[in-house]
Design an enzyme around this catalytic site. Structure first.
Site, PDB file in Angstrom:
ATOM      1  N   ALA A  32     -20.002  39.512  93.331  1.00 30.80           N
ATOM      2  CA  ALA A  32     -19.466  38.209  92.923  1.00 30.80           C
ATOM      3  C   ALA A  32     -17.940  38.257  93.099  1.00 30.80           C
ATOM      4  CB  ALA A  32     -19.856  37.851  91.493  1.00 30.80           C
ATOM      5  N   LEU A  33     -17.542  38.608  94.300  1.00 28.58           N
ATOM      6  CA  LEU A  33     -16.140  38.948  94.569  1.00 28.58           C
ATOM      7  C   LEU A  33     -15.212  37.747  94.449  1.00 28.58           C
ATOM      8  CD1 LEU A  33     -16.724  41.270  97.657  1.00 28.58           C
ATOM      9  CD2 LEU A  33     -16.547  41.917  95.246  1.00 28.58           C
ATOM     10  N   HIS A  37     -10.762  41.073  93.148  1.00 30.46           N
ATOM     11  CA  HIS A  37     -11.356  42.146  93.961  1.00 30.46           C
ATOM     12  C   HIS A  37     -10.656  42.229  95.318  1.00 30.46           C
ATOM     13  CE1 HIS A  37     -15.043  40.967  91.518  1.00 30.46           C
ATOM     14  NE2 HIS A  37     -14.920  42.251  91.241  1.00 30.46           N
ATOM     15  N   GLN A  61     -24.431  50.456  82.536  1.00 27.73           N
ATOM     16  CA  GLN A  61     -23.254  50.048  81.761  1.00 27.73           C
ATOM     17  C   GLN A  61     -23.491  48.755  80.978  1.00 27.73           C
ATOM     18  OE1 GLN A  61     -20.797  49.747  85.493  1.00 27.73           O
ATOM     19  NE2 GLN A  61     -19.800  48.082  84.430  1.00 27.73           N
ATOM     20  N   GLN A 148      -6.283  46.305  86.655  1.00 28.89           N
ATOM     21  CA  GLN A 148      -5.746  46.540  85.302  1.00 28.89           C
ATOM     22  C   GLN A 148      -6.428  45.672  84.247  1.00 28.89           C
ATOM     23  OE1 GLN A 148      -1.375  46.172  84.533  1.00 28.89           O
ATOM     24  NE2 GLN A 148      -2.107  45.540  82.512  1.00 28.89           N
ATOM     25  N   ILE A 176      -5.087  39.730  88.657  1.00 26.31           N
ATOM     26  CA  ILE A 176      -4.840  38.467  89.375  1.00 26.31           C
ATOM     27  C   ILE A 176      -5.317  37.330  88.469  1.00 26.31           C
ATOM     28  CG2 ILE A 176      -5.326  37.144  91.484  1.00 26.31           C
ATOM     29  CD1 ILE A 176      -3.749  39.734  91.997  1.00 26.31           C
ATOM     30  N   MET A 184      -8.718  36.608  86.420  1.00 23.33           N
ATOM     31  CA  MET A 184      -9.934  36.401  87.229  1.00 23.33           C
ATOM     32  C   MET A 184     -10.991  37.414  86.822  1.00 23.33           C
ATOM     33  SD  MET A 184      -8.909  35.189  90.935  1.00 23.33           S
ATOM     34  CE  MET A 184      -7.740  33.859  91.150  1.00 23.33           C
ATOM     35  N   SER A 185     -12.219  36.925  86.720  1.00 20.26           N
ATOM     36  CA  SER A 185     -13.344  37.779  86.326  1.00 20.26           C
ATOM     37  C   SER A 185     -14.615  37.110  86.817  1.00 20.26           C
ATOM     38  CB  SER A 185     -13.376  37.887  84.795  1.00 20.26           C
ATOM     39  OG  SER A 185     -14.657  38.316  84.374  1.00 20.26           O
TER      40      SER A 185
HETATM   41  O1  PAF Z   1     -15.278  47.078  87.106  1.00 20.00           O
HETATM   42  C1  PAF Z   1     -16.425  47.025  87.575  1.00 20.00           C
HETATM   43  O2  PAF Z   1     -16.790  46.111  88.319  1.00 20.00           O
HETATM   44  C2  PAF Z   1     -17.424  48.115  87.227  1.00 20.00           C
HETATM   45  O3  PAF Z   1     -17.283  48.531  85.911  1.00 20.00           O
HETATM   46  C3  PAF Z   1     -17.392  49.316  88.196  1.00 20.00           C
HETATM   47  C4  PAF Z   1     -16.058  50.046  88.138  1.00 20.00           C
HETATM   48  C5  PAF Z   1     -17.646  48.836  89.623  1.00 20.00           C
HETATM   49  C6  PAF Z   1     -18.488  50.323  87.822  1.00 20.00           C
HETATM   50  O4  PAF Z   1     -19.764  49.744  87.883  1.00 20.00           O
END
Ligand code: PAF
Length: 282
Positions: A32-33, A37, A61, A148, A176, A184-185
């Protein structure tokens, strides 16, 4: 752009480049760039001979009640964006190849992982450290790039790399932001239009707090108060998980206001969890 789905093939391909003396820059992502990214990708491209991006939504995670199933997925568009950036390799493994039957080995960066986000997302950083260790072993990058925005993640990964003598340079790149300051997320896609507008309060709160710290008028307790009051003033923020001033290394709340300090926030807007931070040099 070469798309590789099998860890062993990714490993062999990267080793061949390294043997030829080429440097590799890896950008690990969950897809989902967005522009955040892509800023990492641009940096990886300029600093290395070979640029590699991984897209893998890492199940370890996510907690049992978290958003793994509805995490945004848009691989076709991601591929277009990475082709436009002239990325050399996209590593796109599937779950069973990353975590085959019988997988039982995890990396735990103790102490740091239980603080801030870790206190609200038990096991999250164990999953992050494990998958990042795997990705670093698979791609053997010269440099690996992280944003960051996930400050605690960068502290955990740096610590892991140091403690496990990993031969990689961890590069942390600036957050960013959207025009109104929202970091951005991929999770911003969950926000409805009212929440999206209200989310700008997070950056406003960080800016006001850094201003108060820089002007030398606010102690850490006063800064925390300013932050919490500003966030509490936004009715669509339904919960403040944390908002305070922290030591950039230990991630404990800071009382010594000198050198670098971290202002960090995690809030909920209904189901959506948002985090942001800024580092202030005093
Ligand atoms: O920041 C992320 O998108 C994730 O935590 C990572 C570093 C790709 C690990 O799955």
């Amino acid at each position: 752009m070469e798309i590789i789905r099998i860890p062993r093939i990714m490993q062999d391909t990267c080793k061949k480049y390294l043997l030829k003396g080429r440097s590799i820059g890896l950008v690990p992502t969950m897809g989902a760039l967005h522009e955040g990214h892509l800023s990492l990708v641009k940096r990886a491209r300029t600093e290395n001979d070979i640029s590699a991006v991984s897209i893998f939504i890492n199940p370890t995670q996510f907690g049992p009640s978290e958003d793994l199933d509805r995490y945004p997925r848009d691989v076709e568009n991601d591929i277009k964006k990475l082709r436009a950036q002239e990325v050399d390799i996209l590593f796109l493994p599937d779950n069973l190849l990353m975590y085959p039957k019988g997988f039982v080995t995890y990396v735990e960066v103790t102490a740091i992982s239980g603080k801030l986000c870790g206190a609200f997302r038990p096991g999250h950083f164990r999953g992050v450290a494990t998958v990042v260790a795997k990705l670093l072993n698979i791609a053997s990058p010269t440099r690996a790039y992280f944003g960051q925005k996930d400050f605690q993640q960068t502290v955990v990964i740096r610590r892991m790399a140091k403690d496990l003598d990993l031969d990689v340079q961890i590069v942390v790149c600036p957050t960013i932001r959207e025009q109104d300051g929202l970091a951005m997320s991929s999770r911003n896609l969950y926000l409805d239009s009212r929440q999206r507008q209200a989310a700008a309060a997070i950056y406003k709160c960080l800016s006001a707090a850094s201003e108060a710290l820089r002007s030398g008028t606010a102690s850490s307790a006063e800064t925390k108060k300013i932050m919490r009051e500003m966030l509490a003033g936004e009715p669509l923020i339904t919960n403040i998980e944390y908002a305070s001033v922290y030591d950039t290394n230990t991630l404990d709340e800071a009382d010594q206001m000198q050198g670098e300090v971290l202002l960090a926030v995690a809030v909920r807007m209904g189901e959506v969890r948002l985090i942001d931070n800024t580092v202030v040099n005093l």
